[in-house]
Motif scaffolding. Sequence first.
Motif: not given
Length: 244
Positions: A28-38
């Motif tokens: 349940r995060p308020e903010f998510v940083a994603l890497q290597e997302t397609w």
Amino acid sequence: MTWNLWGRFGDNWQRRQRAIAATIRTQRPEFVALQETWAVGDRRQADLLGAELGLSSAFALSRMPGDPDPGVRLGLAVLSRYPLLGVERCPLSDETVALRAEIRLGHRSLHFLTTCLDWEEDHEDQRLQQVDGLLELVSKLSVSGDMVVVAGDLNAPADRPEIKRLLGVLHDCGQQLGPTYSSGNPYLGRGEWLEDHRIDYILTALATPEEPRRCRSWLAGLDEDHGKPPSDHYAVVSDIPLAS
């Protein structure tokens, strides 16, 4: 939360995708940083996750390992429980960028930045250049009193010169955590120079020195895919008090 999702690599990326969504839902995060997302054409993993989880999403191409399928492109993404006031793709060097998402919280803005620095062992000079670009961006965003969080896969342990340079300015919320790129992960290639190191970070540039001291961090994405991790990286989750 920050997480390198490992693109469409592995033997069953669709199954991993379901476990990724379930893990984010549980945290349940308020903010998510994603890497290597397609991204494939107009179809983006971040948009699919955002729609499923009820989160706003933004995506930007950046330098990443190449997928065997030439139609698959990898990049950075941000998911947010709040509407995104602004989104910007900020060059750091060559094809490496930071993705900035601005969210209004009370009387100030939060600038949530994610990036993925060069992963090759002999690219220390490139990572130093990228770190300098990142610090210049943080300085510009902080000057008005706005809050800045940097979350991403920085591809270097905390004792390397490039990370030391960052930590001279930013607070490391997860400094007590273990490896995020672990030999205990079955997807990790053996003998890699980053093996058994913490290379995924959440860093803050906040208004008062008391705020970072109250950060609490933990790892996720350990065994949610039928006893396996959903990615070759573990996720980092931090509970950061943000004064408005």
